[in-house]
Write a protein that holds these residues in place. Structure first.
Motif, mmCIF file in Angstrom:
data_model
loop_
_atom_site.group_PDB
_atom_site.id
_atom_site.type_symbol
_atom_site.label_atom_id
_atom_site.label_comp_id
_atom_site.label_asym_id
_atom_site.label_seq_id
_atom_site.Cartn_x
_atom_site.Cartn_y
_atom_site.Cartn_z
ATOM 1 N N ASP A 4 -40.358 64.601 -24.397
ATOM 2 C CA ASP A 4 -39.275 64.471 -23.416
ATOM 3 C C ASP A 4 -39.802 64.642 -21.996
ATOM 4 O OD1 ASP A 4 -37.466 63.960 -25.412
ATOM 5 O OD2 ASP A 4 -36.483 65.917 -25.313
ATOM 6 N N LYS A 5 -40.703 65.595 -21.805
ATOM 7 C CA LYS A 5 -41.270 65.813 -20.468
ATOM 8 C C LYS A 5 -42.126 64.615 -20.056
ATOM 9 C CE LYS A 5 -43.308 69.149 -17.444
ATOM 10 N NZ LYS A 5 -43.560 70.547 -17.228
ATOM 11 N N ASN A 6 -42.887 64.071 -20.988
ATOM 12 C CA ASN A 6 -43.699 62.892 -20.685
ATOM 13 C C ASN A 6 -42.815 61.690 -20.360
ATOM 14 O OD1 ASN A 6 -46.079 64.308 -21.098
ATOM 15 N ND2 ASN A 6 -46.228 63.710 -23.226
ATOM 16 N N ILE A 7 -41.734 61.533 -21.109
ATOM 17 C CA ILE A 7 -40.786 60.455 -20.847
ATOM 18 C C ILE A 7 -40.178 60.638 -19.470
ATOM 19 C CG2 ILE A 7 -38.551 59.480 -21.522
ATOM 20 C CD1 ILE A 7 -39.406 60.113 -24.465
ATOM 21 N N LEU A 8 -39.735 61.839 -19.176
ATOM 22 C CA LEU A 8 -39.130 62.127 -17.883
ATOM 23 C C LEU A 8 -40.123 61.857 -16.747
ATOM 24 C CD1 LEU A 8 -36.562 63.083 -16.527
ATOM 25 C CD2 LEU A 8 -37.308 65.431 -16.886
ATOM 26 N N THR A 9 -41.375 62.204 -16.946
ATOM 27 C CA THR A 9 -42.408 61.949 -15.945
ATOM 28 C C THR A 9 -42.543 60.454 -15.680
ATOM 29 O OG1 THR A 9 -43.607 63.976 -16.486
ATOM 30 C CG2 THR A 9 -44.877 62.216 -15.435
ATOM 31 N N LEU A 10 -42.568 59.647 -16.744
ATOM 32 C CA LEU A 10 -42.665 58.194 -16.576
ATOM 33 C C LEU A 10 -41.417 57.619 -15.904
ATOM 34 C CD1 LEU A 10 -44.359 56.933 -19.862
ATOM 35 C CD2 LEU A 10 -45.289 56.913 -17.554
ATOM 36 N N ILE A 11 -40.249 58.133 -16.276
ATOM 37 C CA ILE A 11 -39.006 57.676 -15.642
ATOM 38 C C ILE A 11 -39.080 57.935 -14.137
ATOM 39 C CG2 ILE A 11 -36.522 58.110 -15.401
ATOM 40 C CD1 ILE A 11 -36.542 58.849 -18.428
ATOM 41 N N GLU A 58 -34.526 56.357 -24.925
ATOM 42 C CA GLU A 58 -35.458 56.291 -26.045
ATOM 43 C C GLU A 58 -34.924 55.354 -27.133
ATOM 44 O OE1 GLU A 58 -39.178 57.459 -27.787
ATOM 45 O OE2 GLU A 58 -38.397 57.116 -25.799
ATOM 46 N N ARG A 59 -33.641 55.377 -27.374
ATOM 47 C CA ARG A 59 -33.025 54.478 -28.359
ATOM 48 C C ARG A 59 -33.219 53.016 -27.935
ATOM 49 N NH1 ARG A 59 -28.568 57.025 -29.037
ATOM 50 N NH2 ARG A 59 -27.518 56.124 -27.245
ATOM 51 N N LEU A 60 -32.946 52.715 -26.668
ATOM 52 C CA LEU A 60 -33.158 51.358 -26.151
ATOM 53 C C LEU A 60 -34.632 50.960 -26.227
ATOM 54 C CD1 LEU A 60 -30.867 51.460 -22.979
ATOM 55 C CD2 LEU A 60 -30.436 50.190 -25.098
ATOM 56 N N GLY A 68 -41.398 53.836 -28.786
ATOM 57 C CA GLY A 68 -40.475 54.343 -27.776
ATOM 58 C C GLY A 68 -40.939 54.092 -26.357
ATOM 59 N N PHE A 69 -40.308 54.789 -25.421
ATOM 60 C CA PHE A 69 -40.535 54.592 -23.995
ATOM 61 C C PHE A 69 -41.998 54.772 -23.607
ATOM 62 C CE2 PHE A 69 -40.091 55.733 -19.430
ATOM 63 C CZ PHE A 69 -39.339 54.650 -19.004
ATOM 64 N N LEU A 70 -42.664 55.737 -24.219
ATOM 65 C CA LEU A 70 -44.064 56.016 -23.890
ATOM 66 C C LEU A 70 -44.990 54.864 -24.257
ATOM 67 C CD1 LEU A 70 -44.285 59.744 -25.043
ATOM 68 C CD2 LEU A 70 -44.087 58.893 -22.695
ATOM 69 N N ALA A 71 -44.588 54.030 -25.214
ATOM 70 C CA ALA A 71 -45.423 52.926 -25.667
ATOM 71 C C ALA A 71 -45.178 51.630 -24.896
ATOM 72 C CB ALA A 71 -45.190 52.679 -27.157
ATOM 73 N N ARG A 74 -45.251 48.868 -18.227
ATOM 74 C CA ARG A 74 -44.477 49.207 -17.027
ATOM 75 C C ARG A 74 -43.290 48.262 -16.861
ATOM 76 N NH1 ARG A 74 -44.473 48.638 -11.128
ATOM 77 N NH2 ARG A 74 -43.341 50.481 -10.458
ATOM 78 N N SER A 75 -43.502 46.980 -17.045
ATOM 79 C CA SER A 75 -42.394 46.027 -16.876
ATOM 80 C C SER A 75 -41.312 46.251 -17.926
ATOM 81 C CB SER A 75 -42.900 44.581 -16.910
ATOM 82 O OG SER A 75 -43.472 44.272 -18.160
ATOM 83 N N GLU A 76 -41.701 46.610 -19.138
ATOM 84 C CA GLU A 76 -40.710 46.908 -20.180
ATOM 85 C C GLU A 76 -39.947 48.188 -19.858
ATOM 86 O OE1 GLU A 76 -42.571 45.110 -24.260
ATOM 87 O OE2 GLU A 76 -43.572 46.855 -23.395
ATOM 88 N N ARG A 77 -40.643 49.190 -19.303
ATOM 89 C CA ARG A 77 -39.957 50.434 -18.921
ATOM 90 C C ARG A 77 -38.915 50.153 -17.847
ATOM 91 N NH1 ARG A 77 -45.393 52.753 -19.095
ATOM 92 N NH2 ARG A 77 -45.420 52.719 -16.817
ATOM 93 N N VAL A 78 -39.267 49.332 -16.867
ATOM 94 C CA VAL A 78 -38.322 48.974 -15.807
ATOM 95 C C VAL A 78 -37.117 48.249 -16.413
ATOM 96 C CG1 VAL A 78 -37.996 47.529 -13.756
ATOM 97 C CG2 VAL A 78 -40.044 48.954 -13.971
#
Length: 97
Positions: A4-11, A58-60, A68-71, A74-78
């Protein structure tokens, strides 16, 4: 939870990215995730907004990649963040505050 912290950092790095020349770090690299976590702990009303947003994100993300989001790239995260903004108009503005 570490993920969760890693996800939040990337967000946070997507919302306030590093400068193009690399001289200024993004919000995630500055450790703002720890500040968000402290705010969530101090203000109980923030917990469902932030935690719910991370779960929804994370579900999306898992619909695109099982990792998940970590994988995601960058364009997919956006793209996922934009998709989330359409379904949860509170999450991103709350993080920005």
């Amino acid at each position: 939870m570490a993920d969760d912290k890693n996800i939040l950092t990337l967000i946070l790095d997507e919302l306030i990215p590093p400068s193009g020349d690399g001289r200024l770090p993004g919000a995630g690299d500055l450790g703002v995730a720890a500040d968000v976590e402290a705010a969530v702990e101090a203000t109980s009303a923030l917990a469902p907004v932030i935690q719910g947003g991370v779960v929804a994100l994370e579900r999306l993300s898992r619909a695109r990649d099982a990792g998940g989001f970590l994988a995601l790239s960058r364009s997919e995260r956006v793209a996922v963040l934009r998709e989330l903004e359409g379904t949860d108009p509170v999450f991103v503005p709350t993080l920005m505050m």
